[in-house]
Enzyme design. Structure first.
Site, PDB file in Angstrom:
ATOM      1  N   ASP A 100      -0.911  -7.413   1.243  1.00  8.31           N
ATOM      2  CA  ASP A 100      -0.223  -6.125   1.372  1.00  8.31           C
ATOM      3  C   ASP A 100       1.283  -6.350   1.514  1.00  8.31           C
ATOM      4  O   ASP A 100       1.865  -6.231   2.591  1.00  8.31           O
ATOM      5  CB  ASP A 100      -0.773  -5.374   2.603  1.00  8.31           C
ATOM      6  CG  ASP A 100      -0.292  -3.929   2.652  1.00  8.31           C
ATOM      7  OD1 ASP A 100       0.299  -3.467   1.655  1.00  8.31           O
ATOM      8  OD2 ASP A 100      -0.519  -3.275   3.684  1.00  8.31           O
ATOM      9  N   SER A 143       4.317   1.548   8.168  1.00  8.86           N
ATOM     10  CA  SER A 143       3.852   0.661   7.107  1.00  8.86           C
ATOM     11  C   SER A 143       5.080   0.124   6.387  1.00  8.86           C
ATOM     12  O   SER A 143       6.016   0.861   6.106  1.00  8.86           O
ATOM     13  CB  SER A 143       3.029   1.448   6.106  1.00  8.86           C
ATOM     14  OG  SER A 143       1.749   1.660   6.621  1.00  8.86           O
ATOM     15  N   HIS A 197       0.812  -1.220   0.000  1.00 12.53           N
ATOM     16  CA  HIS A 197       0.000   0.000   0.000  1.00 12.53           C
ATOM     17  C   HIS A 197       0.846   1.272   0.000  1.00 12.53           C
ATOM     18  O   HIS A 197       0.334   2.356  -0.275  1.00 12.53           O
ATOM     19  CB  HIS A 197      -1.008  -0.005   1.162  1.00 12.53           C
ATOM     20  CG  HIS A 197      -0.439   0.349   2.494  1.00 12.53           C
ATOM     21  ND1 HIS A 197      -0.252  -0.578   3.497  1.00 12.53           N
ATOM     22  CD2 HIS A 197      -0.022   1.532   2.997  1.00 12.53           C
ATOM     23  CE1 HIS A 197       0.250   0.030   4.559  1.00 12.53           C
ATOM     24  NE2 HIS A 197       0.396   1.307   4.279  1.00 12.53           N
TER      25      HIS A 197
END
Ligand SMILES: *[C@@H]1O[C@H](CO)[C@@H](O)[C@H](O)[C@H]1NC(C)=O
Ligand SMILES: *[C@@H]1O[C@H](CO)[C@@H](O)[C@H](O)[C@H]1NC(C)=O
Ligand SMILES: *[C@@H]1O[C@H](CO)[C@@H](O)[C@H](O)[C@H]1NC(C)=O
Ligand SMILES: *[C@@H]1O[C@H](CO)[C@@H](O)[C@H](O)[C@H]1NC(C)=O
Ligand SMILES: *[C@@H]1O[C@H](CO)[C@@H](O)[C@H](O)[C@H]1NC(C)=O
Ligand SMILES: *[C@@H]1O[C@H](CO)[C@@H](O)[C@H](O)[C@H]1NC(C)=O
Ligand SMILES: [Ca+2]
Ligand SMILES: [Ca+2]
Ligand SMILES: [Ca+2]
Ligand SMILES: [Ca+2]
Length: 907
Positions: free
Chosen positions: A705, A857, A650
């Site tokens: 992801d 992330s 992402h």
């Protein structure tokens, strides 16, 4: 002085007095006996008994005539005071005639002394004087002599000799023709020594004498440093001196010797003594292995001398150390008197090691209508050989109570406006000491707006009854009423988050959260919760369906391959769980231990925690920071080979006109610790050549992801850049396992929405991304609870803003770490209904883990596995903000993607 610590030192058997022939029962025979019939067995037993009796008698005789007379070589290190001799500068040079004259007088006196002690006299072989030192206070006498004496003592007299040597004595030599005075020695004290540490006068090849000049630092290092390793099997010593009325400060600037192992005779050891004689009761520290740069290796002496020794017992090749020392005036007093409402104070020379043999007193007084408390923020007074629960060596004393060891933050309060803090250090082993703060408080309201722990510490009100012990004495979690929508009520009335029920960790303390999860008696519980008859455990069949019944068996067998078994290169599958790189060869072709240059840190010694959540330099060498053009730090990644990194898909989706999918827009910083030091020496900066997002990545559900990033140019592995191990497809990270999350993500909860849902459902509308460039993070509309990717794009300004962390809600400057725990998948699915896929894993904060923080992330979850190796369990994907302790974070599972990674990168 702890003489008992020292008595266990090595004694060497004389060659002619061996203990051969004392073997009573030949070991092999017992096995043969088991296999024979019963009658033969009886006969053999009788024979054996007879043999035993004969052996015992022989043994006793041997002992009496032989062993009792075995001579052992014992060496004692000692020092003594010469009370009526003036110190001459020439005494510092062991080649001078003055030195030789005084040394021979000392040797003569020692010989005389020993001749009067029956346990010593007949066995004295030789003595040598190694150094003289000027005494600082005249009342102590004027010269100290350091010596060693060698004896050849019958074994049975060793203890008596040790006692005799440890006693203080006075000897007087009568006046000589040329000397008018008596020659008087006092306090002749000696300690058993490891003969290997003795530097005989014949071998001066690695012996150095250094004297401080003014305040100028003087450097010294091991031979050959840093270009070649120090020689194997060497002994080196450095005698460091300062002027009278001075003390020394010694710092190891670089330290790398062979790693520490079991006993000191197996590895290489550097010892610093607060003396010129290598006597254990004056040892300040023993060092081996490698230390991270943040570890403070500064030591202070109590007098104007220090001795550094290197004993190399191995053939390992290591660069050794570089050190420097300087002198400074001897401390005239220690401690101070403090006034005012608040302030801080530290042990002397903090964060360096405080000097030995000091007493410091801080008298603290606050305005008379207030009370005072002292908060010890960091506290290290750790010493070897201190019995648990006692403070027999170094300690801090407050309100009549002693504190020692290594302690997390604690508070000591006084019922008046005065408090006295005293630090005592004994003659050996020092530590970095403490950093403390004193504060005045209102006795009727000691914690305004906060909750006060029984220990006196003030914590946020919200932390009361939240299931986490924030007070070290759990007082914030006592007398609570649990909220059954997300809490479990333990038998002992503690409230614990529901997701800790049945996770194999005793969170309640009375095990009630794990009680109704266990299987009936005689059953085995699989990692997936299934109950099986015990007989199916370790039978070579995967009865659980997840391999957990075969995972921890003594014998590794070859089994039918399933998705939960490890497949060797030769195609055979193993019953053992997680056999990769665990240091044991399990596959017959050795393939499980191939390609294992991963998951290890360069520093063998763990750094001390210097500030809670800040990582240490080199602690997570696979952590990468990815900067997007003009936005600063945006996502994390992990290094898996010199050219490849793993991250979250992402991060690389184009958004709002910015081409995040374009590799040219990104810069990777490897070996980075502090975002402000991107040009630092350990940092490697690289462009990206390719970004491979998983083809099945769904930017709505965040399924799959994961992304692979190829570097433009390979990195070089170093002490700050190293790869993490990739888990095999069959690798399991069981429920309840503690793992680490790292990153420069947000350190505090900001004004961001807290919902953890990736679905824009009416109940939790997806956030409208607003001002990423400004806040750096996807913000929610006010009131709308919504979703944000974990730590996405916090956007650190390119220029440093302030020291430490950014204000609440922004990114950290120093790499952060937090310990978290794997949550049961079933529970996870219940907590986040219809959002969890098999590619996702829930991980929540540890019980008692205070404010562990989220990563970025794309950053890794690091799991310490067998053999200390670190495997990547997951990739930070989405979930909750910081300090949201009752909601888990969601991570991409790594084992699922092992084959995909191999396919794409060859790693
Ligand atoms: C003592 O003399 C030897 C050679 O005779 C020399 O190598 C050594 O450096 C001298 N030591 C001191 C402390 O002067
Ligand atoms: C260690 O402590 C000394 C003395 O306080 C200080 O000067 C030095 O900077 C410290 N070193 C490190 C690495 O913290
Ligand atoms: C420190 O105090 C202790 C008693 O509390 C005493 O025995 C010791 O000699 C003192 N040490 C120094 C260096 O003053
Ligand atoms: C329990 O917690 C939920 C969610 O935090 C809250 O809505 C509810 O009011 C709480 N119930 C009680 C009894 O405190
Ligand atoms: C476990 O189950 C038993 C019987 O079902 C029940 O009495 C007990 O309260 C349960 N224990 C916990 C901690 O829930
Ligand atoms: C997960 O929890 C469920 C019930 O909440 C339980 O049945 C299952 O055994 C647990 N799984 C593991 C792996 O502990
Ligand atoms: Ca000590
Ligand atoms: Ca709490
Ligand atoms: Ca539990
Ligand atoms: Ca193995």
């Amino acid at each position: 002085m702890e003489v008992s610590d020292v008595l266990s030192t090595v004694s060497v058997q004389n060659v002619n007095g061996g203990e051969e022939g004392v073997e009573f029962l030949p070991v092999n025979n017992t096995k043969k006996v088991e296999k024979r019939g019963p009658r033969r067995w009886v006969v053999l037993l009788a024979l054996l008994l007879g043999f035993l009796v004969i052996s015992l008698t022989t043994g006793l005789l041997v002992w009496h005539f032989h062993y009792r007379n075995v001579q052992v070589q014992k060496v004692f290190n000692g020092y003594l005071r010469i009370t009526n001799e003036n110190f001459l500068d020439a005494y510092e040079n062991s080649n001078s005639t003055e030195f030789a004259n005084l040394a021979s007088k000392v040797k003569e006196a020692l010989a005389l002394l020993y001749s009067r002690i029956p346990a010593l006299g007949p066995y004295h072989r030789q003595s040598a004087v190694t150094a003289f030192r000027r005494l600082l206070s005249p009342s102590e006498g004027s010269v100290i002599a350091y010596y060693w004496s060698e004896f050849s003592i019958p074994q049975y007299l060793v203890e008596e000799a040790e006692r005799a040597m440890a006693q203080e004595r006075v000897i007087t030599l009568p006046p000589r023709a040329r000397a008018l005075n008596n020659f008087e020695l006092t306090s002749v004290v000696a300690f058993p020594a490891d003969p290997r540490t003795i530097q005989t006068t014949q071998d001066n090849s690695c012996s150095f004498a250094l004297h401080a000049r003014g305040r100028e630092p003087i450097r010294f290092s091991t031979p050959g440093f840093p270009d070649s390793p120090y020689p194997a099997h060497t002994r080196c010593q450095w005698t460091l001196r300062g002027d009278a009325d001075h003390m020394l400060s010694l710092t190891f600037r670089s330290f790398d010797v062979a790693a520490c192992k079991g006993s000191s005779s197996d590895h290489d050891l550097v010892t610093v003594y607060d003396s010129l004689s290598p006597v254990e009761p004056r040892a300040l520290v023993e060092l081996c292995g490698t230390y991270p740069p943040s570890y403070n290796l500064t030591f202070l002496s109590s007098q104007n001398v220090l001795l550094v020794t290197l004993v190399a017992n191995t053939e390992q090749r290591h660069p050794g150390f570089e050190a420097m020392f300087f002198q400074l005036p001897r401390m005239s007093s220690c401690g101070e008197s403090l006034q005012g409402k608040r302030g801080t104070f530290t042990s002397p020379f903090y964060p360096g090691h405080y000097p030995p043999n000091v007493n410091c007193t801080w008298e603290i007084q606050v305005p008379s209508n207030r009370n005072v408390k002292v908060i010890f923020k960091l506290f290290y007074l750790l010493e070897p050989n201190v019995p648990v629960g006692t403070c027999t060596k170094d300690y801090v004393e407050v309100n009549g109570e002693k504190y020692c060891g290594e302690r997390s933050q604690f508070v000591v309060a006084s019922q008046s406006n005065k408090i006295t803090v005293r630090l005592h250090s004994d003659q050996s082993h020092t530590d970095t000491g403490f950093l403390a703060q004193y504060e005045s408080y209102d006795s009727s309201d000691p914690c305004p707006g906060k909750f006060m722990c029984k220990t006196g510490r003030c914590i946020q009100k919200e932390l009361r009854c939240d299931g986490w012990a924030d007070c070290t004495d759990y007082s914030d979690e006592l007398k609570c009423k649990c909220n059954s929508t997300y809490q479990f009520t333990c038998k002992n009335k503690f409230c614990k988050p529901l997701f800790w029920v049945c996770d194999n960790v005793n969170d309640c303390g009375d095990n009630s959260d794990e009680e109704n999860c266990s299987c009936p008696a005689q059953n085995f519980k699989c990692a997936n919760g299934k109950c099986l008859p015990q007989s199916q455990q370790c039978d070579g069949n995967d009865n659980c369906g997840d391999g957990s019944d075969e995972a921890k068996c003594d014998t590794v067998s070859v089994v039918t391959c399933t998705k939960n078994t490890y497949r060797c290169h030769n195609g055979l599958c193993l019953s053992k769980g997680n056999p990769e790189c665990d240091g044991k060869k399990d596959c017959s072709d050795g393939s499980d231990e191939k390609d294992c240059d991963c998951g290890l840190r360069s520093f063998t010694r763990q750094a001390r925690v210097v500030g809670g959540k800040d990582a240490e330099e080199g602690e997570w060498p696979w952590q990468v920071s990815l900067h997007a053009q003009g936005q600063g730090h945006v996502c994390g990644a992990s290094l898996i080979s010199p050219k490849w990194m793993v991250s979250a898909a992402h991060c690389y989706v184009d958004e709002r006109g910015f081409s995040y999918s374009d590799p040219k827009k990104w810069t990777a910083f490897l070996g980075l610790h502090d975002q402000r030091e991107r040009k630092g020496p350990g940092v490697q900066e690289r462009g990206l050549k390719r970004i491979i997002r998983h083809a099945s990545f769904n930017d709505f559900t965040f399924d799959y992801d994961i992304a692979l990033l190829e570097l433009e140019k390979p990195v070089e592995y170093s002490s700050t850049v190293r790869p993490i191990c990739l888990p095999d497809t069959s690798h399991s990270f069981p429920t309840g396992k503690a793992i680490w999350v790292t990153g420069w993500g947000h350190t505090e909860e900001g004004d961001f929405c807290q919902s953890a849902s990736p679905h824009p459902s009416p109940a939790s509308p997806r956030c409208v991304p607003t001002d990423r460039e400004v806040s750096g993070r996807t913000k929610c509309q006010p009131q709308a609870s919504g979703f944000f990717p974990r730590g996405a794009r916090p956007g650190l300004p390119e220029e440093p803003v302030q020291h430490g962390r950014f204000p609440a809600g922004s990114a950290a400057v120093i790499l952060q770490k937090g310990e978290i725990r794997v949550i049961n998948q079933t529970t996870c699915e219940k907590l986040l209904p219809q959002q969890i896929t098999p590619r996702m894993m829930c991980v929540g904060y540890l019980s008692g883990g205070v404010d562990a923080c989220q990563g970025d992330s794309g950053g890794p979850l690091s799991s310490v596995e067998a053999d200390g190796r670190i495997f990547q369990a997951g990739v930070v994907s989405w979930g909750d903000g910081c300090a949201q302790r009752d909601k888990p974070g969601v991570y991409t599972r790594l084992p699922v993607f092992r084959d995909w990674i191999k396919e794409q990168t060859g790693v």
